[in-house]
Design an enzyme around this catalytic site. Structure first.
Site, short mmCIF file in Angstrom:
data_model
loop_
_atom_site.label_atom_id
_atom_site.label_comp_id
_atom_site.label_asym_id
_atom_site.label_seq_id
_atom_site.Cartn_x
_atom_site.Cartn_y
_atom_site.Cartn_z
N ASP A 133 -23.17 27.90 11.09
CA ASP A 133 -22.55 28.69 9.98
C ASP A 133 -21.56 29.56 10.64
O ASP A 133 -20.97 30.52 10.26
CB ASP A 133 -23.69 29.71 9.49
CG ASP A 133 -24.70 30.16 10.29
OD1 ASP A 133 -24.80 29.86 11.48
OD2 ASP A 133 -25.80 30.63 9.86
N HIS B 185 -35.24 33.12 12.53
CA HIS B 185 -35.37 34.56 12.27
C HIS B 185 -36.93 34.89 12.17
O HIS B 185 -37.24 36.15 12.10
CB HIS B 185 -34.82 34.90 10.85
CG HIS B 185 -33.26 35.03 10.95
ND1 HIS B 185 -32.46 35.93 11.55
CD2 HIS B 185 -32.39 34.19 10.24
CE1 HIS B 185 -31.34 35.48 11.49
NE2 HIS B 185 -31.24 34.49 10.74
N ASP C 192 -26.49 29.45 16.35
CA ASP C 192 -26.13 29.89 14.94
C ASP C 192 -25.52 31.20 14.81
O ASP C 192 -25.46 32.09 15.62
CB ASP C 192 -27.49 30.08 14.25
CG ASP C 192 -27.78 30.50 12.90
OD1 ASP C 192 -27.91 29.48 12.02
OD2 ASP C 192 -27.21 31.61 12.44
N HIS D 284 -25.94 33.78 13.23
CA HIS D 284 -26.66 35.07 13.20
C HIS D 284 -27.63 35.20 14.39
O HIS D 284 -28.07 34.11 15.06
CB HIS D 284 -27.64 35.09 11.93
CG HIS D 284 -26.93 34.96 10.43
ND1 HIS D 284 -26.78 33.53 10.11
CD2 HIS D 284 -26.34 35.69 9.78
CE1 HIS D 284 -25.97 33.78 8.69
NE2 HIS D 284 -25.93 35.03 8.62
C1 OKP Z 1 -30.23 32.41 8.24
B1 OKP Z 1 -29.69 31.47 9.51
C2 OKP Z 1 -24.96 38.55 4.02
C3 OKP Z 1 -26.64 38.12 3.45
C4 OKP Z 1 -27.41 37.46 4.65
C5 OKP Z 1 -29.55 36.05 4.90
C6 OKP Z 1 -28.93 35.33 5.87
C7 OKP Z 1 -29.83 34.24 6.62
C8 OKP Z 1 -29.44 33.20 7.66
N1 OKP Z 1 -24.39 39.13 3.33
N2 OKP Z 1 -28.94 36.87 4.06
O1 OKP Z 1 -29.38 32.25 10.36
O2 OKP Z 1 -28.61 30.79 9.28
ZN ZN Z 2 -27.61 31.59 10.42
#
Ligand code: OKP
Ligand code: ZN
Length: 348
Positions: free
Chosen positions: A290, A165, A201, A203
């Site tokens: 994740d 990120h 990942d 996200h």
């Molecule tokens: C980091 B990585 C969800 C809130 C999300 C931040 C997530 C960061 C993920 N309700 N908050 O990509 O695993």
């Molecule tokens: Zn993630």
């Protein structure tokens, strides 16, 4: 029969220096999900199943970081904790407001303003050891890149904090320095012609995408929760295909909540075909787990054996491969899931 390939791991204990106490999530403060146990559990599992050797990182100078991140941002990360404790006290630093639509894009003087200027969320706290841990995670990734450059078929950079990120001058999503992007740039600087980053990942890796968005020497392919529903919400849509010379070298494959392995695998096959067409010298895998069905942070339904299949499909790409750890927050399964990808690669 001996396994054809052994994946060496690069790991440092210094990640323990980064231990954010809490994060703002779902409207409340909760204990931070991105915690030291994550890396400890992955290491434990690697040692239990006997993958390739585990070694420490070698120090690299700051030059490699500055090929990806801006000097002002790096200076901010190095000094933020000292400034914060002077202004506030001995608790984690967090931003509270951002230069959104219509606001001036200027770096203020006060630490509160600088935290805001260099971040995009309130989930990513800075504590006393954050800089040293993040800096060491970069050394871990760069040492993994060195192993690939030295002729290894694969290496695993067990990085913590994660990186995908983090943009050129923005922290967020538990990320400070973009380990995968810095490793990628170091390989290009050392003579690789073209390189693919495959981000699995849950996200979208908005930081990695933005760093290479206008370039054709790095292909970015990402499978992730659809930003219409999922963090980081403002990046990761399918029509983000690259800009200028980079047009066509960014492939986002957003998937809806509830995606199971069959649909995930179908999108993965599409991404893999694109990587094959591109023909990279090296593939960097931003490895987050994740996507696991019980991950508190995700809404996909992958199960532990699926990660073996993912590793084996990655091996089919037939390229030198650097795995870089990103997310994964189901502590009971993070070790098995990450190691299954690596073991699937070794067996594939
Ligand atoms: C980091 B990585 C969800 C809130 C999300 C931040 C997530 C960061 C993920 N309700 N908050 O990509 O695993
Ligand atoms: Zn993630």
């Amino acid at each position: 029969m001996v396994p054809s390939i052994l994946v060496q791991t690069v790991y440092s204990d210094l990640h323990h220096l980064h231990r954010p106490s809490q994060e703002l999530i779902n409207g409340r403060f909760e204990p931070a999900h991105e915690r030291p146990e994550r890396a400890a559990l992955v290491l434990e599992r690697i040692e239990a199943v006997g993958l390739g050797a585990v070694r420490g990182p070698t120090p690299h100078d700051a030059e490699a970081i500055l090929r990806v991140h801006s000097p002002r941002y790096v200076e901010f990360l190095q000094t933020a904790w000292d400034e914060w404790t002077k202004a506030r006290g001995n608790w984690d630093a967090l931003p509270l407001s951002w230069p959104n639509r219509g606001f001036r894009q200027v770096e203020p003087d006060h630490i509160d303003g600088r935290l805001s200027y260099f971040s995009f969320d309130a989930a990513t706290a800075i504590n006393a050891g954050t800089w040293e841990a993040a800096r060491t995670a970069v050394d871990v990734a760069l040492t993994g890149a060195d192993l690939i450059r030295g002729g290894e078929t694969a290496a695993f950079a067990l990085c913590r904090p994660p990186g995908h990120h983090a943009a050129r001058d923005l922290l967020g999503g538990y990320c400070y320095l973009n380990n995968a992007a810095i490793a990628a740039q170091s390989l290009l600087d050392a003579g690789s012609g073209r390189l693919a980053i495959v981000d699995i990942d849950y996200h979208h890796g908005n930081g990695t995408q933005s760093i290479f968005y206008d370039r054709s020497d790095v292909l970015y392919v990402s499978l992730h929760g659809d930003p219409r529903q999922e963090y980081p919400f403002f990046s990761g849509y399918g029509d983000e295909t690259g800009a200028g010379a980079g047009e066509g070298f960014n492939l986002n494959l957003p998937l809806p909540w509830g995606t199971g392995f069959p649909e995930w695998e179908e999108a993965f096959a599409r991404g893999s075909r694109r990587v094959n067409d591109f023909g990279p010298d090296v593939v960097i895998v931003s490895l987050g787990v994740d996507t696991y069905k019980a991950c508190p942070m995700g809404h996909f339904l992958l199960d532990t054996p699926d990660y073996l299949a993912i590793g084996s499909t990655l091996a089919d790409l037939g390229r030198p491969m650097l795995f870089v750890l990103e997310g994964g927050y189901a502590l009971e399964a993070i070790g098995a899931n990450v190691v299954n990808v690596l073991a699937g690669f070794e067996g594939g």
